[in-house]
Design a protein around this motif. Structure first.
Motif, PDB file in Angstrom:
ATOM      1  N   THR A 156      22.957 -22.157 -87.597  1.00 41.59           N
ATOM      2  CA  THR A 156      22.431 -22.607 -86.314  1.00 41.59           C
ATOM      3  C   THR A 156      23.432 -22.234 -85.239  1.00 41.59           C
ATOM      4  OG1 THR A 156      21.320 -24.458 -87.373  1.00 41.59           O
ATOM      5  CG2 THR A 156      21.640 -24.607 -84.993  1.00 41.59           C
ATOM      6  N   VAL A 157      22.957 -21.534 -84.217  1.00 36.34           N
ATOM      7  CA  VAL A 157      23.815 -21.142 -83.104  1.00 36.34           C
ATOM      8  C   VAL A 157      23.672 -22.203 -82.012  1.00 36.34           C
ATOM      9  CG1 VAL A 157      24.360 -19.366 -81.407  1.00 36.34           C
ATOM     10  CG2 VAL A 157      23.512 -18.715 -83.669  1.00 36.34           C
ATOM     11  N   CYS A 158      24.785 -22.774 -81.632  1.00 34.51           N
ATOM     12  CA  CYS A 158      24.798 -23.810 -80.605  1.00 34.51           C
ATOM     13  C   CYS A 158      24.803 -23.141 -79.246  1.00 34.51           C
ATOM     14  CB  CYS A 158      26.038 -24.680 -80.777  1.00 34.51           C
ATOM     15  SG  CYS A 158      26.140 -26.052 -79.630  1.00 34.51           S
ATOM     16  N   CYS A 159      24.281 -23.534 -78.343  1.00 38.00           N
ATOM     17  CA  CYS A 159      23.466 -24.648 -77.959  1.00 38.00           C
ATOM     18  C   CYS A 159      22.311 -24.118 -77.151  1.00 38.00           C
ATOM     19  CB  CYS A 159      24.229 -25.646 -77.137  1.00 38.00           C
ATOM     20  SG  CYS A 159      25.509 -26.515 -78.078  1.00 38.00           S
ATOM     21  N   GLU A 160      21.172 -24.703 -77.339  1.00 36.47           N
ATOM     22  CA  GLU A 160      19.970 -24.251 -76.651  1.00 36.47           C
ATOM     23  C   GLU A 160      20.057 -24.606 -75.177  1.00 36.47           C
ATOM     24  OE1 GLU A 160      15.150 -24.502 -77.168  1.00 36.47           O
ATOM     25  OE2 GLU A 160      16.440 -25.818 -78.316  1.00 36.47           O
ATOM     26  N   THR A 161      19.669 -23.673 -74.336  1.00 34.17           N
ATOM     27  CA  THR A 161      19.660 -23.941 -72.903  1.00 34.17           C
ATOM     28  C   THR A 161      18.340 -24.595 -72.521  1.00 34.17           C
ATOM     29  OG1 THR A 161      18.771 -21.759 -72.424  1.00 34.17           O
ATOM     30  CG2 THR A 161      21.156 -21.995 -72.350  1.00 34.17           C
ATOM     31  N   THR A 162      18.391 -25.463 -71.527  1.00 32.38           N
ATOM     32  CA  THR A 162      17.179 -26.111 -71.031  1.00 32.38           C
ATOM     33  C   THR A 162      17.023 -25.779 -69.558  1.00 32.38           C
ATOM     34  OG1 THR A 162      18.369 -28.127 -70.461  1.00 32.38           O
ATOM     35  CG2 THR A 162      17.425 -28.022 -72.672  1.00 32.38           C
ATOM     36  N   GLU A 163      15.825 -25.884 -69.062  1.00 34.92           N
ATOM     37  CA  GLU A 163      15.551 -25.573 -67.659  1.00 34.92           C
ATOM     38  C   GLU A 163      16.258 -26.545 -66.724  1.00 34.92           C
ATOM     39  OE1 GLU A 163      13.979 -22.909 -66.386  1.00 34.92           O
ATOM     40  OE2 GLU A 163      13.941 -22.214 -68.456  1.00 34.92           O
ATOM     41  N   SER A 164      16.457 -27.800 -67.151  1.00 31.98           N
ATOM     42  CA  SER A 164      17.054 -28.801 -66.269  1.00 31.98           C
ATOM     43  C   SER A 164      18.534 -28.537 -66.003  1.00 31.98           C
ATOM     44  CB  SER A 164      16.874 -30.200 -66.862  1.00 31.98           C
ATOM     45  OG  SER A 164      17.563 -30.284 -68.086  1.00 31.98           O
ATOM     46  N   ARG A 185      19.006 -21.123 -81.662  1.00 35.32           N
ATOM     47  CA  ARG A 185      18.143 -20.558 -82.706  1.00 35.32           C
ATOM     48  C   ARG A 185      18.771 -20.753 -84.083  1.00 35.32           C
ATOM     49  NH1 ARG A 185      15.009 -16.028 -80.334  1.00 35.32           N
ATOM     50  NH2 ARG A 185      14.071 -17.017 -78.521  1.00 35.32           N
ATOM     51  N   HIS A 186      17.916 -20.683 -85.097  1.00 39.18           N
ATOM     52  CA  HIS A 186      18.350 -20.751 -86.489  1.00 39.18           C
ATOM     53  C   HIS A 186      18.205 -19.366 -87.106  1.00 39.18           C
ATOM     54  CE1 HIS A 186      18.238 -25.075 -86.121  1.00 39.18           C
ATOM     55  NE2 HIS A 186      16.978 -25.018 -85.742  1.00 39.18           N
ATOM     56  N   TYR A 187      19.160 -19.008 -87.947  1.00 35.43           N
ATOM     57  CA  TYR A 187      19.128 -17.739 -88.661  1.00 35.43           C
ATOM     58  C   TYR A 187      19.311 -18.050 -90.139  1.00 35.43           C
ATOM     59  CZ  TYR A 187      19.464 -15.900 -84.002  1.00 35.43           C
ATOM     60  OH  TYR A 187      19.204 -15.625 -82.690  1.00 35.43           O
ATOM     61  N   TYR A 188      18.650 -17.277 -90.979  1.00 35.41           N
ATOM     62  CA  TYR A 188      18.605 -17.592 -92.405  1.00 35.41           C
ATOM     63  C   TYR A 188      19.091 -16.405 -93.239  1.00 35.41           C
ATOM     64  CZ  TYR A 188      15.540 -21.135 -90.436  1.00 35.41           C
ATOM     65  OH  TYR A 188      15.037 -22.156 -89.674  1.00 35.41           O
ATOM     66  N   TYR A 189      20.009 -16.709 -94.158  1.00 33.74           N
ATOM     67  CA  TYR A 189      20.512 -15.710 -95.098  1.00 33.74           C
ATOM     68  C   TYR A 189      20.062 -16.128 -96.498  1.00 33.74           C
ATOM     69  CZ  TYR A 189      23.744 -14.125 -91.453  1.00 33.74           C
ATOM     70  OH  TYR A 189      24.281 -13.635 -90.301  1.00 33.74           O
ATOM     71  N   SER A 190      19.670 -15.150 -97.290  1.00 36.54           N
ATOM     72  CA  SER A 190      19.403 -15.407 -98.702  1.00 36.54           C
ATOM     73  C   SER A 190      19.826 -14.168 -99.471  1.00 36.54           C
ATOM     74  CB  SER A 190      17.934 -15.752 -98.950  1.00 36.54           C
ATOM     75  OG  SER A 190      17.111 -14.635 -98.740  1.00 36.54           O
ATOM     76  N   SER A 191      19.934 -14.324-100.767  1.00 37.36           N
ATOM     77  CA  SER A 191      20.378 -13.185-101.570  1.00 37.36           C
ATOM     78  C   SER A 191      19.451 -12.971-102.743  1.00 37.36           C
ATOM     79  CB  SER A 191      21.810 -13.402-102.065  1.00 37.36           C
ATOM     80  OG  SER A 191      21.866 -14.525-102.921  1.00 37.36           O
ATOM     81  N   LEU A 192      19.435 -11.742-103.188  1.00 44.36           N
ATOM     82  CA  LEU A 192      18.716 -11.357-104.389  1.00 44.36           C
ATOM     83  C   LEU A 192      19.694 -10.614-105.288  1.00 44.36           C
ATOM     84  CD1 LEU A 192      15.403 -10.002-102.824  1.00 44.36           C
ATOM     85  CD2 LEU A 192      15.720 -12.153-104.037  1.00 44.36           C
ATOM     86  N   PRO A 193      19.554 -10.768-106.606  1.00 40.24           N
ATOM     87  CA  PRO A 193      20.466 -10.046-107.496  1.00 40.24           C
ATOM     88  C   PRO A 193      20.267  -8.540-107.369  1.00 40.24           C
ATOM     89  CG  PRO A 193      18.779 -11.239-108.745  1.00 40.24           C
ATOM     90  CD  PRO A 193      18.585 -11.593-107.314  1.00 40.24           C
ATOM     91  N   ALA A 194      21.355  -7.814-107.537  1.00 39.86           N
ATOM     92  CA  ALA A 194      21.275  -6.347-107.531  1.00 39.86           C
ATOM     93  C   ALA A 194      20.535  -5.892-108.779  1.00 39.86           C
ATOM     94  CB  ALA A 194      22.680  -5.752-107.492  1.00 39.86           C
ATOM     95  N   ASP A 195      20.010  -4.690-108.712  1.00 43.65           N
ATOM     96  CA  ASP A 195      19.222  -4.161-109.839  1.00 43.65           C
ATOM     97  C   ASP A 195      20.009  -4.148-111.138  1.00 43.65           C
ATOM     98  OD1 ASP A 195      17.059  -3.775-108.161  1.00 43.65           O
ATOM     99  OD2 ASP A 195      17.623  -1.714-107.699  1.00 43.65           O
ATOM    100  N   GLU A 196      21.297  -3.815-111.056  1.00 41.14           N
ATOM    101  CA  GLU A 196      22.105  -3.696-112.276  1.00 41.14           C
ATOM    102  C   GLU A 196      22.778  -5.010-112.674  1.00 41.14           C
ATOM    103  OE1 GLU A 196      24.685  -2.961-108.771  1.00 41.14           O
ATOM    104  OE2 GLU A 196      22.794  -2.109-109.369  1.00 41.14           O
TER     105      GLU A 196
END
Length: 196
Positions: free
Chosen positions: A152-160, A129-140
């Motif tokens: 990206t987390v390695c490795c995808e499992t397959t049925e085979s 799976r892929h995971y996404y990080y982003s940032s926003l500035p703090a209010d101050e």
């Protein structure tokens, strides 16, 4: 299994081997990192690795140059939010970088990439799976460019791959991964355990 003091020794060796197998992936999260601001920074990790995020840091008041120091909040977001770099209802606030003048150096946040977590604030990652990080500035803080990271987390499992892959995943989730540990090391450890 040996003397009563042997158990702490085995626990120590198990932790030592687990730490040797895990990798640490370091990202300096600030607007001077061109890969973050371009949105093309991608890191591939394995289960039990660590993602270390270092917040913006300035050694002394006024050392950052003109303007305010960077303060921000990092979010774990969905892919759609990642593309637009906006906070959404589904975003999970992971950390706040709000100590740019910390006396001990830059603040570091570590995310352990693991399939299961015993902590209520921990996050569980799935292989393939892929995971996404982003940032926003703090209010101050000052306005900042959009900064993004894809993990990206390695490795995808397959049925085979059948039950062998499932067995590796189960063993890997307990702390040691067969795909990153060397078989002679594991065999040596088993033989050592049997002889004591």
């Amino acid at each position: 299994m040996g003397t009563p003091t042997a158990l702490p020794v085995w626990i120590f060796f198990f932790n030592l081997i687990s730490a040797a197998v895990a990798k640490r992936h370091v990202v300096y999260w600030n607007s001077t990192n061109p890969r973050l601001t371009a949105g093309d920074l991608s890191v591939q990790v394995n289960l039990n690795d660590y993602l270390d995020i270092y917040c913006p840091h300035y050694s002394a008041e006024g050392a950052q140059g003109p303007g305010q120091p960077e303060t921000l909040a990092l979010y774990l977001v969905g892919e759609a939010s990642f593309q637009g770099c906006v906070e959404t209802r589904g975003a999970i606030k992971r950390w706040e970088c709000n100590a740019p003048h910390a006396a001990f150096g830059p603040v570091r946040f570590s995310e352990k990439i693991q399939r299961f977590t015993p902590f209520s604030l921990g996050f569980e990652f799935l292989p393939g799976r892929h995971y996404y990080y982003s940032s926003l500035p703090a209010d101050e803080g000052p306005p900042l460019p959009c900064m993004k990271l894809r993990v990206t987390v390695c490795c995808e499992t397959t049925e085979s791959e059948g039950s062998q892959q499932r067995q590796e995943t189960i063993i890997g989730s307990r702390g040691a991964s067969l795909r990153t540990s060397s078989p002679p090391l594991l065999l040596s450890l088993v033989l050592l355990l049997m002889t004591t």
